[in-house]
Design a protein around this motif. Structure first.
Motif, PDB file in Angstrom:
ATOM      1  N   ARG C  63       0.824  -1.204   0.000  1.00 12.83           N
ATOM      2  CA  ARG C  63       0.000   0.000   0.000  1.00 12.83           C
ATOM      3  C   ARG C  63       0.855   1.249   0.000  1.00 12.83           C
ATOM      4  O   ARG C  63       1.974   1.262   0.507  1.00 12.83           O
ATOM      5  CB  ARG C  63      -0.922  -0.011   1.223  1.00 12.83           C
ATOM      6  CG  ARG C  63      -2.070  -0.937   1.025  1.00 12.83           C
ATOM      7  CD  ARG C  63      -3.141  -0.735   2.048  1.00 12.83           C
ATOM      8  NE  ARG C  63      -4.258  -1.627   1.729  1.00 12.83           N
ATOM      9  CZ  ARG C  63      -5.109  -2.091   2.619  1.00 12.83           C
ATOM     10  NH1 ARG C  63      -4.973  -1.760   3.882  1.00 12.83           N
ATOM     11  NH2 ARG C  63      -6.081  -2.880   2.246  1.00 12.83           N
ATOM     12  N   LYS C  65       0.592   3.900   1.732  1.00 16.96           N
ATOM     13  CA  LYS C  65       0.935   4.405   3.061  1.00 16.96           C
ATOM     14  C   LYS C  65       2.240   3.780   3.548  1.00 16.96           C
ATOM     15  O   LYS C  65       3.139   4.481   4.029  1.00 16.96           O
ATOM     16  CB  LYS C  65      -0.198   4.055   4.036  1.00 16.96           C
ATOM     17  CG  LYS C  65       0.066   4.420   5.477  1.00 16.96           C
ATOM     18  CD  LYS C  65      -1.218   4.371   6.290  1.00 16.96           C
ATOM     19  CE  LYS C  65      -0.910   4.365   7.779  1.00 16.96           C
ATOM     20  NZ  LYS C  65      -0.294   3.092   8.227  1.00 16.96           N
ATOM     21  N   GLU C  66       2.357   2.471   3.379  1.00 18.97           N
ATOM     22  CA  GLU C  66       3.582   1.816   3.814  1.00 18.97           C
ATOM     23  C   GLU C  66       4.752   2.159   2.901  1.00 18.97           C
ATOM     24  O   GLU C  66       5.867   2.353   3.359  1.00 18.97           O
ATOM     25  CB  GLU C  66       3.390   0.305   3.882  1.00 18.97           C
ATOM     26  CG  GLU C  66       2.739  -0.184   5.155  1.00 18.97           C
ATOM     27  CD  GLU C  66       1.227  -0.227   5.048  1.00 18.97           C
ATOM     28  OE1 GLU C  66       0.562  -0.046   6.084  1.00 18.97           O
ATOM     29  OE2 GLU C  66       0.721  -0.444   3.925  1.00 18.97           O
ATOM     30  N   SER C  68       5.249   4.843   1.480  1.00 21.61           N
ATOM     31  CA  SER C  68       5.745   6.190   1.744  1.00 21.61           C
ATOM     32  C   SER C  68       6.557   6.245   3.031  1.00 21.61           C
ATOM     33  O   SER C  68       7.143   7.272   3.353  1.00 21.61           O
ATOM     34  CB  SER C  68       4.584   7.190   1.803  1.00 21.61           C
ATOM     35  OG  SER C  68       3.777   6.873   2.910  1.00 21.61           O
ATOM     36  N   SER C  69       6.590   5.150   3.781  1.00 22.17           N
ATOM     37  CA  SER C  69       7.479   5.150   4.943  1.00 22.17           C
ATOM     38  C   SER C  69       8.772   4.382   4.657  1.00 22.17           C
ATOM     39  O   SER C  69       9.500   4.026   5.558  1.00 22.17           O
ATOM     40  CB  SER C  69       6.758   4.607   6.180  1.00 22.17           C
ATOM     41  OG  SER C  69       6.192   3.366   5.891  1.00 22.17           O
TER      42      SER C  69
END
Ligand SMILES: Nc1nc2c(ncn2[C@@H]2O[C@H](COP(=O)(O)OP(=O)(O)O)[C@@H](O)[C@H]2O)c(=O)[nH]1
Ligand SMILES: [Mg+2]
Lengths: 664, 54, 73
Positions: C63, C65-66, C68-69
């Motif tokens: 995903r 969100k992950e 982007s980390s």
């Protein structure tokens, strides 16, 4: 009994190899999470039991299926471990290998996918690798069975023998911690004490839970804490990195020629099917084509021919045979009106079922399955599930039981539970005969479209309810999604045929067993009445039973006892709905059935009936599976309750709204 | 004589059908209640969802 | 820079895995996404859907969100 256990990363060919070694036909597919349960077979000619296990990346399970593999190591004796290693992904595969070597049982490495590795420009020297790891390494191609004989020999000679002396030095702090933990462990733990200590330090929850049953863990936890303070980082991280370095050295020593080449086929196909704009439309278009083939272009013409054969030549031939044997009218009615009508009525749909299964197998074996999960993830995230839940749903189109079990690969307990509860809305192949019968009678030209809409309705209802639940009951639980996308493989004709047959033969067998039995029982119920035998059907026991719930169903458009009776019997297995209808409306002539049904239903009530059959309740086997997998009657009953309520509401809507618009 | 043998044939055919029907019905219900679905590819080997219960 | 800043087809080296979810981080490590590894973005799904990246010739979907980390350079 001591097993030879197959361990390996997901999708490395464990099950293919298991099938080669044991001559079984277990389920093989090109995505991670095909095998969710341990499977036992026997090594040909040698009587040695072999177990196939779900794929794992490490011994620390993140999901239920992975837990099965770890639990196996902890609780079952094994005489040898066969570690299947994907030669094209050596680095990450060897992380598991190291952990298995540390476990301290005899180990044999099956170096699989050497063909894939070679295509990518990777060649591995099995002899050097074997020397480095201290265990036999046998190159194989599980897909074709190449190398299976050599592997078998290696297994037999390594079994119950020595284990590898391989040793990784994890540095002073960790080594000290290992010694201190090992001292505390009782003598009867499974596996090597060093292994156990390392797994504990890495934070293996499954193992901790196992140890907690035997003794107090607080001293061990204290040791881990001290060690982590001394290391200045998590023990797991330190151990992982140490192993990773060791593995890199091993590979540097054993792998020759690394010239990575892109996988051209996979690249090209992916450029299209995972395209931002056309990815989802392509999936829907493919599904539509499958339905057209199943219902319009190919399946229905074949089914019609079978039907003509059953109601024509077969019936004639049987009735002549019965006459010749001097059968009484009772027997003749039993055979022709009961068995031929009931079993034949279901068997005529074999072509459609096989076509559908063929496409499901194609989807499974090509590598597209995991892509579908990814393409669907955004939508699934919005409703509080994750893309992986789509895989059990697709499997559920074949049969809901393995679908419910496939939900094991979903990591988050909430998402897994939701997926299982809603899975029965996926229209399984047993419901297909019902649609084929009714849509074939009332919607001859729109058959594929009507059936396609029913499948879509099932998905929409499931997703809608998922949204409802995840924003009420299961609020505030984080969701998680990461999926491995395997390279595409051109499916082999033999594998494809075999997996289609393996799925389809269950249906044929069921017709010969349960549906046969059910037909006899149902026919008997139509023959016997509360006030005597050989009564008109409307005075029969079956009419009495169906009549009990018929008034309830009247607002849905099918308030006759016939529909009620068919639905009740359908709980045992959904195909039986069609058998019952066939027996009730049976006339011994071609096309008689469709005329009879046309007299009792209108297109609208037929549609409402199909919607109800799609949604109304999971069958007995599915209920039992949900019960086992959730471990709770509460959730199981909830699943049935939801299904009945939703089915009633939607059928009601369909019928009443249709009536309002004078659609008959 | 003729009538009697026909009677016997009828009883044998009918009996066989009913016994077989009863047997497969009982077996199906028993197996389903364990969670095995006869129409699925796991049918032969699967003894239901036999995973560890937690 | 993070993984989601890359365009389709671009390659970069992972410098830090700042993924919060511990289980997910373990899984990424075991799939070969770790510091010092080359990653390539192969595709991104629309409406903020998952991205598809390639490490060691292995494609992985995760995903946004992950992704982007995951810090890259
Ligand atoms: N090219 C190639 N494909 C293989 C080989 N072994 C297995 N496969 C394919 O890899 C996929 C995964 O196989 P499977 O046995 O289900 O793996 P499991 O998940 O480890 O049990 C299937 O599509 C197989 O056909 C091999 O040696 N070479
Ligand atoms: Mg498998």
């Amino acid at each position: 009994m001591s097993y030879v256990a197959l361990f390996g990363n997901p999708n490395t060919g464990k099950t293919s190899l298991f099938n080669c070694l044991t001559g079984s036909y277990e389920y093989v597919g090109n995505w991670s999470g095909v095998t969710v349960e341990k499977k036992v077979g026997v090594l040909r000619q040698h009587g040695v039991p072999v177990v196939d296990l779900p794929g794992i990346y490490s011994l620390q399970p993140l999901s239920r299926d992975e837990g099965v593999a770890t639990d196996f190591l902890l609780t079952e004796p094994c005489s040898a471990i066969v570690n299947i290693v994907d030669a094209s992904q050596l680095q990450r595969n060897l992380h598991l290998t190291v952990q298995l070597l540390e476990f301290g049982r005899p180990l044999i490495i099956a170096l699989n996918m050497v063909d894939v590795a070679e295509k990518r420009g990777i060649k591995i020297d099995a002899v050097k690798l074997s020397r480095h790891l201290g265990v036999p390494v046998v190159p194989v191609i599980a897909r074709t069975g190449k190398g299976a004989k050599e592997l078998e020999r290696a297994i037999l000679s390594a079994k119950d023998g020595h284990h590898s002396r391989m040793f990784i030095d994890y540095g002073v702090e960790v080594e000290r911690a290992i010694r201190r933990i090992a001292e505390q462990l009782p003598d009867d733990v499974p596996g090597d004490k060093r292994w156990m200590a390392l797994q504990f330090l890495e934070g293996n929850e499954r193992l901790a839970a196992y140890l907690r049953d035997h003794f107090d863990l607080s001293p061990l936890l204290a040791i881990r804490k001290e060690t982590e303070q001394a290391l200045g980082c998590q023990a797991a991280k330190h151990i992982y990195e140490t192993r990773d370095r060791w593995i890199s050295e091993t590979i540097a020593a054993a792998a020759i020629e690394f010239k990575p080449k892109p996988l051209t086929l996979t690249e090209k196909v992916d450029a299209v099917v995972t395209n931002r704009y056309v990815g989802l439309p392509i999936f829907l278009a493919l599904m539509y084509i499958v339905f057209m083939l199943t219902f319009n272009w190919l399946g229905t013409p074949l089914a019609d021919q079978l039907d003509t054969f059953f109601s024509g030549p077969l019936t004639d031939w049987l009735s002549r045979l019965l006459d010749w044997a001097g059968a009484s009218p009772f027997i003749e009615a039993l055979v022709l009106d009961g068995i031929v009508a009931g079993v034949g009525g279901v068997l005529v749909f074999v072509p459609q079922i096989f076509i559908l299964f063929f496409f499901i197998s194609l989807l499974e074996d090509s590598g597209y399955m995991a892509r579908v999960a990814m393409v669907m993830d955004r939508l699934m995230e919005a409703i509080g599930l994750n893309g992986k839940a789509f895989i059990p749903m697709i499997i559920g189109f074949g049969c809901n039981v393995p679908g419910v079990m496939a939900a094991r690969t979903i990591e988050q307990p909430k998402e897994r539970l939701l997926t299982m509860l809603l899975l029965p809305f996926m229209s399984c192949s047993a419901r297909l005969p019902v649609y084929a019968l009714f849509a074939g009678t009332f919607f001859i030209h729109e058959q594929a479209l009507v059936v396609f809409s029913l499948y879509v309705l099932g998905i929409v209802v499931a997703l809608g309810l998922a949204k409802l639940f995840s924003s009420t009951v299961f609020k505030n639980e984080s969701s998680l999604f990461v999926i491995e996308l395997p390279p595409y493989r051109v499916p082999q004709a033999l594998t494809l045929w075999r997996s289609t047959w393996e799925k389809g033969k269950g249906f044929v067998r069921k017709a010969g067993t349960f549906i046969f039995g059910g037909s006899v029982a149902i026919w008997l119920l139509t023959y016997v009445g509360p006030h005597g035998v050989g009564v008109p059907m409307d005075d029969s026991l079956l009419a009495a039973i169906g009549g009990l719930i018929a008034p309830l169903l009247a607002p849905l458009g099918f308030g006759a006892w016939q529909a009620g009776a068919a639905l009740i019997t359908g709980f045992l297995a959904k195909e039986v709905v069609v058998s019952t209808m066939n027996i009730i409306y049976h006339v011994r002539e071609a096309n008689g059935l469709e005329q009879m049904i046309a007299a009792h239903f209108t297109p609208l009530s037929a549609l409402s009936f199909m919607v109800f059959v799609l949604l109304y309740t999971p069958c007995l086997a599915t209920v039992a599976t949900i019960r086992k997998e959730t471990g709770s009657w509460k959730w199981t009953l909830l699943s049935i309750g939801i299904a009945l309520t939703v089915a009633y509401m939607i059928s009601f809507l369909v019928y009443q709204v249709g009536m309002m618009f004078h659609f008959q | 004589m003729k009538g009697e043998s026909v009677m016997i044939a009828n009883i044998i055919i009918g009996g066989a059908i009913f016994v077989y029907a009863g047997w497969v019905l009982v077996r199906h219900v028993k197996k389903s209640a364990k969670g095995t679905c006869a129409a699925c590819h796991l049918a032969d080997r699967c003894s239901g969802s036999c995973g560890p219960e937690r | 820079m993070v993984l989601t800043d890359l365009h389709k087809g671009e390659t970069a080296v992972v410098v830090r895995l700042a993924v919060e979810h511990e289980a997910l981080k373990q899984r990424l490590l075991h799939l070969g996404v770790k510091e010092g590894k080359m990653v390539r973005v192969k595709a991104a799904m629309p409406f903020g859907g998952p991205v598809m990246v390639e490490v060691d010739g292995q494609a992985i979907g995760l995903r946004r969100k992950e992704a982007s980390s995951i810090e890259v350079k």
